[in-house]
Motif scaffolding. Structure first.
Motif, PDB file in Angstrom:
ATOM      1  N   LEU A 202       0.833  -1.188   0.000  1.00  0.00           N
ATOM      2  CA  LEU A 202       0.000   0.000   0.000  1.00  0.00           C
ATOM      3  C   LEU A 202       0.874   1.247   0.000  1.00  0.00           C
ATOM      4  CD1 LEU A 202      -2.702  -0.998   2.624  1.00  0.00           C
ATOM      5  CD2 LEU A 202      -3.070  -0.696   0.185  1.00  0.00           C
ATOM      6  N   PRO A 203       0.392   2.342  -0.571  1.00  0.00           N
ATOM      7  CA  PRO A 203       1.166   3.585  -0.529  1.00  0.00           C
ATOM      8  C   PRO A 203       1.313   4.075   0.900  1.00  0.00           C
ATOM      9  CG  PRO A 203      -1.064   4.005  -1.302  1.00  0.00           C
ATOM     10  CD  PRO A 203      -0.892   2.510  -1.257  1.00  0.00           C
ATOM     11  N   GLN A 204       2.411   4.725   1.182  1.00  0.00           N
ATOM     12  CA  GLN A 204       2.654   5.247   2.515  1.00  0.00           C
ATOM     13  C   GLN A 204       2.577   6.774   2.498  1.00  0.00           C
ATOM     14  OE1 GLN A 204       3.015   3.170   5.213  1.00  0.00           O
ATOM     15  NE2 GLN A 204       2.512   1.617   3.682  1.00  0.00           N
ATOM     16  N   PHE A 205       1.962   7.315   3.527  1.00  0.00           N
ATOM     17  CA  PHE A 205       1.794   8.750   3.620  1.00  0.00           C
ATOM     18  C   PHE A 205       2.495   9.274   4.867  1.00  0.00           C
ATOM     19  CE2 PHE A 205      -1.753   7.088   1.223  1.00  0.00           C
ATOM     20  CZ  PHE A 205      -1.815   7.946   0.141  1.00  0.00           C
TER      21      PHE A 205
ATOM     22  N   ASN B  92      -3.560  14.729  -1.565  1.00  0.00           N
ATOM     23  CA  ASN B  92      -3.097  15.615  -2.645  1.00  0.00           C
ATOM     24  C   ASN B  92      -4.090  16.770  -2.819  1.00  0.00           C
ATOM     25  OD1 ASN B  92      -1.303  16.274  -4.801  1.00  0.00           O
ATOM     26  ND2 ASN B  92      -2.722  15.383  -6.283  1.00  0.00           N
ATOM     27  N   TRP B  93      -4.752  17.139  -1.719  1.00  0.00           N
ATOM     28  CA  TRP B  93      -5.930  17.999  -1.822  1.00  0.00           C
ATOM     29  C   TRP B  93      -5.638  19.386  -2.379  1.00  0.00           C
ATOM     30  CZ3 TRP B  93     -10.461  16.353  -2.413  1.00  0.00           C
ATOM     31  CH2 TRP B  93     -11.550  17.222  -2.372  1.00  0.00           C
ATOM     32  N   GLU B  94      -4.502  19.969  -2.024  1.00  0.00           N
ATOM     33  CA  GLU B  94      -4.194  21.308  -2.534  1.00  0.00           C
ATOM     34  C   GLU B  94      -4.132  21.304  -4.059  1.00  0.00           C
ATOM     35  OE1 GLU B  94      -0.834  24.867  -2.121  1.00  0.00           O
ATOM     36  OE2 GLU B  94      -0.710  23.083  -0.843  1.00  0.00           O
ATOM     37  N   ASN B  95      -3.521  20.274  -4.617  1.00  0.00           N
ATOM     38  CA  ASN B  95      -3.437  20.185  -6.077  1.00  0.00           C
ATOM     39  C   ASN B  95      -4.789  19.880  -6.705  1.00  0.00           C
ATOM     40  OD1 ASN B  95      -0.655  20.721  -6.294  1.00  0.00           O
ATOM     41  ND2 ASN B  95      -0.142  18.587  -5.847  1.00  0.00           N
ATOM     42  N   VAL B  96      -5.621  19.116  -5.998  1.00  0.00           N
ATOM     43  CA  VAL B  96      -6.971  18.839  -6.509  1.00  0.00           C
ATOM     44  C   VAL B  96      -7.770  20.135  -6.582  1.00  0.00           C
ATOM     45  CG1 VAL B  96      -9.166  17.679  -6.034  1.00  0.00           C
ATOM     46  CG2 VAL B  96      -7.015  16.442  -5.706  1.00  0.00           C
ATOM     47  N   GLN B  97      -7.802  20.883  -5.489  1.00  0.00           N
ATOM     48  CA  GLN B  97      -8.604  22.104  -5.450  1.00  0.00           C
ATOM     49  C   GLN B  97      -8.074  23.190  -6.369  1.00  0.00           C
ATOM     50  OE1 GLN B  97     -11.785  22.652  -3.410  1.00  0.00           O
ATOM     51  NE2 GLN B  97     -11.372  20.659  -4.334  1.00  0.00           N
ATOM     52  N   ASN B  98      -6.768  23.174  -6.631  1.00  0.00           N
ATOM     53  CA  ASN B  98      -6.173  24.177  -7.520  1.00  0.00           C
ATOM     54  C   ASN B  98      -6.089  23.698  -8.967  1.00  0.00           C
ATOM     55  OD1 ASN B  98      -5.770  26.040  -5.438  1.00  0.00           O
ATOM     56  ND2 ASN B  98      -3.787  25.154  -4.887  1.00  0.00           N
TER      57      ASN B  98
ATOM     58  N   PRO C 109       4.473   6.409  -4.962  1.00  0.00           N
ATOM     59  CA  PRO C 109       5.092   7.539  -5.660  1.00  0.00           C
ATOM     60  C   PRO C 109       4.719   7.639  -7.130  1.00  0.00           C
ATOM     61  CG  PRO C 109       6.624   5.712  -5.605  1.00  0.00           C
ATOM     62  CD  PRO C 109       5.379   5.229  -4.905  1.00  0.00           C
ATOM     63  N   ASN C 110       3.855   6.747  -7.623  1.00  0.00           N
ATOM     64  CA  ASN C 110       3.700   6.644  -9.074  1.00  0.00           C
ATOM     65  C   ASN C 110       2.396   7.182  -9.643  1.00  0.00           C
ATOM     66  OD1 ASN C 110       6.208   5.264  -9.347  1.00  0.00           O
ATOM     67  ND2 ASN C 110       5.218   3.376  -8.652  1.00  0.00           N
TER      68      ASN C 110
ATOM     69  N   GLY D  42      -3.676  11.699  -9.712  1.00  0.00           N
ATOM     70  CA  GLY D  42      -4.719  11.984 -10.692  1.00  0.00           C
ATOM     71  C   GLY D  42      -4.580  13.354 -11.319  1.00  0.00           C
ATOM     72  N   THR D  43      -4.188  14.344 -10.526  1.00  0.00           N
ATOM     73  CA  THR D  43      -4.039  15.693 -11.076  1.00  0.00           C
ATOM     74  C   THR D  43      -2.908  15.748 -12.099  1.00  0.00           C
ATOM     75  OG1 THR D  43      -2.670  16.290  -9.148  1.00  0.00           O
ATOM     76  CG2 THR D  43      -5.011  16.872  -9.071  1.00  0.00           C
ATOM     77  N   GLU D  44      -1.798  15.063 -11.815  1.00  0.00           N
ATOM     78  CA  GLU D  44      -0.686  15.047 -12.773  1.00  0.00           C
ATOM     79  C   GLU D  44      -1.075  14.317 -14.047  1.00  0.00           C
ATOM     80  OE1 GLU D  44       2.953  13.604 -11.184  1.00  0.00           O
ATOM     81  OE2 GLU D  44       3.045  15.061  -9.551  1.00  0.00           O
ATOM     82  N   GLN D  45      -1.776  13.190 -13.896  1.00  0.00           N
ATOM     83  CA  GLN D  45      -2.225  12.448 -15.076  1.00  0.00           C
ATOM     84  C   GLN D  45      -3.126  13.317 -15.944  1.00  0.00           C
ATOM     85  OE1 GLN D  45      -3.848   8.845 -13.074  1.00  0.00           O
ATOM     86  NE2 GLN D  45      -2.573   7.714 -14.504  1.00  0.00           N
TER      87      GLN D  45
END
Length: 288
Positions: A3-6, A30-36, A90-91, A94-97
């Motif tokens: 699982l991804p680690q945060f 990744n909420w800041e990038n989602v909202q922006n 790390p891979n 959604g915002t980057e994709q």
């Protein structure tokens, strides 16, 4: 499966209260990038509750705009139609994709409730395709998805999951506010309804006029059994899913809830639904 680690140290599939909505770190870290996120005027946002027909309409839209090209054969649906709020370091972001999509229009999906969708989608007057499914079958499908997805909270047995779902201890919200469904830039599709009819209505909304041959291709490519066998559409290439427990695309039928709901659960659900949906603008079939 790892699982991804945060950095928070909190398990990525533990539910947290996020702005009044139950979410997991997979969707909030990744909420800041989602909202922006900066939407473009020709973006098409696919908005659904989880397991309400997201992949089905994603495939429809991808075929409508881009046809059966090489990308259909080589890129899985989760790369062609990125999941905006998903964050699996790390891979996967959604915002980057979405930012890196080479297509125009960009097809982007979300399970976010209306009030949490990035404002840029409304500012750019983007078209939104909202997919709705009868809540009983949706609940059953979501239960089996929780069983097979390592990114979801453990559902327990059916009775436990049912009670948690009824008490709002499940991810997201089941429907957008009814008032929002009247927006001119928003189109509603009903999952597991007449596919050809829904595609015709969708094309009218989008201003598309596919030929008879193209419509036949789209109908064939979006039939449930065909999608279930299609490795580029059935999510078998996506990490964090155990297909030995359940396939991602399980049955795709109306009425499977009858194999899970007890009589008492059905009565409880109907009473709760009447209370929360006092004046619904959408009518669903729960049996055929």
């Amino acid at each position: 499966i790892l699982l991804p680690q945060f950095s928070t140290g909190i398990s990525p599939h533990s539910l947290v209260d996020f702005n009044g909505i139950s979410m997991t770190r997979v969707f909030t870290s990744n909420w800041e990038n989602v909202q922006n996120f900066q939407a473009r005027p020709d973006d098409i946002l696919i908005a659904t509750y989880a397991k309400a027909g997201t992949t089905w309409v994603s495939q429809i839209l991808d075929l409508l705009y881009f046809g059966q090209t090489e990308r259909q054969k080589t890129l899985p649906i989760h790369e062609r139609v990125p999941f905006l709020e998903v964050y699996l370091p790390p891979n996967m972001s959604g915002t980057e994709q979405a930012d890196n999509l080479p297509t125009s229009p960009r097809l982007i999906k979300t399970h976010l409730p209306y009030q949490l969708v990035p404002k840029s989608f409304w500012e750019q007057n983007c078209r939104v395709v909202y997919v709705a499914r009868n809540a009983k079958d949706n609940m059953v499908s979501y239960y089996h998805f929780n069983r097979m997805s390592y990114g979801q909270p453990a559902p327990g047995d059916w009775n436990t999951f049912f009670q948690n779902f009824m008490e709002g201890k499940s991810m997201y919200e089941i429907l957008w506010q009814e008032a929002d469904l009247s927006k001119n830039s928003l189109h509603v599709l009903l999952y597991l309804a007449d596919t050809e009819r829904e595609i015709d209505k969708l094309c009218s909304f989008l201003g598309l006029s596919p030929s008879a041959e193209e419509k036949k291709m789209i109908l064939g490519g979006t039939q449930f059994d065909n999608m279930r066998k299609n490795y580029m559409a059935n999510y078998s290439t996506f990490p964090l899913m155990d297909f030995k427990i359940s396939p991602f695309m399980r049955k795709g039928k109306v009425g499977d809830w009858k194999n899970h709901f007890t009589v008492a659960q059905n009565e409880e659900f109907d009473e709760d639904y009447k209370t929360k949906m006092t004046d619904p603008t959408l009518e669903f079939r729960t049996t055929i």
